[in-house]
Design a protein around this motif. Sequence first.
Motif, mmCIF file in Angstrom:
data_model
loop_
_atom_site.group_PDB
_atom_site.id
_atom_site.type_symbol
_atom_site.label_atom_id
_atom_site.label_comp_id
_atom_site.label_asym_id
_atom_site.label_seq_id
_atom_site.Cartn_x
_atom_site.Cartn_y
_atom_site.Cartn_z
ATOM 1 N N LYS A 1 0.838 -1.211 0.000
ATOM 2 C CA LYS A 1 0.000 0.000 0.000
ATOM 3 C C LYS A 1 0.871 1.258 0.000
ATOM 4 O O LYS A 1 0.559 2.242 -0.657
ATOM 5 N N PHE B 1 2.097 1.760 -3.411
ATOM 6 C CA PHE B 1 0.989 2.197 -4.268
ATOM 7 C C PHE B 1 0.712 3.687 -4.066
ATOM 8 O O PHE B 1 0.602 4.446 -5.031
ATOM 9 N N LEU B 2 0.632 4.091 -2.790
ATOM 10 C CA LEU B 2 0.317 5.500 -2.501
ATOM 11 C C LEU B 2 1.416 6.434 -2.989
ATOM 12 O O LEU B 2 1.181 7.611 -3.235
ATOM 13 N N GLN C 1 2.880 5.929 -5.777
ATOM 14 C CA GLN C 1 2.834 5.701 -7.228
ATOM 15 C C GLN C 1 3.965 4.821 -7.732
ATOM 16 O O GLN C 1 4.405 4.959 -8.866
ATOM 17 N N PHE D 1 4.053 1.630 -8.716
ATOM 18 C CA PHE D 1 3.082 0.580 -8.986
ATOM 19 C C PHE D 1 3.722 -0.809 -9.139
ATOM 20 O O PHE D 1 3.186 -1.794 -8.638
ATOM 21 N N ASP D 2 4.857 -0.886 -9.825
ATOM 22 C CA ASP D 2 5.491 -2.204 -10.020
ATOM 23 C C ASP D 2 5.910 -2.799 -8.678
ATOM 24 O O ASP D 2 5.736 -3.996 -8.445
ATOM 25 N N ASP E 1 -7.753 -9.509 0.779
ATOM 26 C CA ASP E 1 -7.235 -8.145 0.815
ATOM 27 C C ASP E 1 -6.063 -7.970 -0.163
ATOM 28 O O ASP E 1 -5.957 -6.946 -0.842
ATOM 29 N N TYR F 1 -7.530 -7.818 -3.578
ATOM 30 C CA TYR F 1 -8.219 -6.540 -3.795
ATOM 31 C C TYR F 1 -7.199 -5.444 -4.119
ATOM 32 O O TYR F 1 -7.336 -4.699 -5.088
ATOM 33 N N ASN F 2 -6.144 -5.372 -3.289
ATOM 34 C CA ASN F 2 -5.128 -4.333 -3.503
ATOM 35 C C ASN F 2 -4.368 -4.524 -4.809
ATOM 36 O O ASN F 2 -4.018 -3.558 -5.478
ATOM 37 N N ILE G 1 -6.661 -3.136 -7.482
ATOM 38 C CA ILE G 1 -6.658 -1.665 -7.519
ATOM 39 C C ILE G 1 -5.406 -1.161 -8.250
ATOM 40 O O ILE G 1 -5.478 -0.275 -9.102
ATOM 41 N N GLU H 1 -5.552 -1.923 -11.975
ATOM 42 C CA GLU H 1 -6.504 -1.045 -12.655
ATOM 43 C C GLU H 1 -5.927 0.365 -12.801
ATOM 44 O O GLU H 1 -6.143 1.027 -13.806
ATOM 45 N N ALA H 2 -5.178 0.798 -11.780
ATOM 46 C CA ALA H 2 -4.577 2.142 -11.845
ATOM 47 C C ALA H 2 -3.614 2.269 -13.016
ATOM 48 O O ALA H 2 -3.453 3.349 -13.575
ATOM 49 N N ILE H 3 -2.982 1.157 -13.414
ATOM 50 C CA ILE H 3 -2.059 1.246 -14.560
ATOM 51 C C ILE H 3 -2.717 0.700 -15.831
ATOM 52 O O ILE H 3 -2.044 0.297 -16.780
#
Lengths: 229, 98
Positions: B26, B29-30, B32, B34-35, B53, B56-57, B60, B63-65
């Motif tokens: 997380k 991710f926050l 940015q 992503f990899d 969880d 799910y993460n 997310i 999907e963001a990329i």
Amino acid sequence: MRQFAVIGLGQFGSSVALSLAQKGCEVLAIDRDQDRVDEIADQVSQSVTVDAADEKALHSLGMKDIDVAIVSTGEDIEASISIVLILKEIGVKEIIAKAVTQIHGAILKKVGADRVIFPERDMGERIAESLASPNVMDYSEISETHSIVELVAPKKFWGKSISDLKLEEDTKVSIAAIKRKVPVVTPEGETEFKEEINIRPRPEDKINRSDTLIMIGSFEGIQKVRGIQ
Amino acid sequence: MEIDDKKESIQTKKQNEVETIIEVGKFYFLNQKFDEAIAEYRKAIDLDARNADAYYNLGITLEAISDQDGARDAFEKALELEPENKGAREHYDRLVEE
């Protein structure tokens, strides 16, 4: 407020009528099939069961106050041509008609349609575009030579500014907007992202990994950009 | 009894480790990254393949990329493990509709 009439409530027509109504527009929905009219009657301002190809019937509806009429009786070619003719006579300000073939489209234009649309052909082209290259999120032609495309930012662009890319010089394609998915934490403590849009980005704005780019350019230019990995 | 206690303690330790890895994911991710976030979530899934969880993460982040297919699969898995996961349901339904 602009007033719309949608004539022909098949799948396309009813979806246009409902979307306009949801956006708060005044919509008069017309079809000769009672069941189709009943289906959307309580969701649009007014609905009428009438054969719109019947000149008298259409005149009686007071269509001259309508700003835009959408004729979506595409499959019934003869009816759609008659309806456009009658609407033109009545003096409807703007007529948009759905065509099923090129010839049908050419006739609709000749008899007075201001705009002819080919929803099936256009949707087919869009799907083909997105299937041919998975990084194309959306695509539509805006003229005979230019298109607008929504493209996942290619790896080569990540971390670079728009001026670094020299896109306009090399391909004459310009970035009209950047859609960015920005990570956030929800009040419940879950990770999420929200979408931000940067309209007319500045030359110094940088491209991110989570961006999609809305680009406008000639077919050739867009093709070149799509080749960039 | 002692064996049971030992088993439970190992289980709790593994659970804590997985939760820590997800938290690290997380954090990436926050920021940015992503990899790096994806690598952490996959590590968590390797340790505990039934952790909704983590899926799910992962969804997310994918999907963001704009990895729509990967994200859909991850949300589907999260829902399989936790059918009432509201976030996964919303994202999954939207991706399927697209």
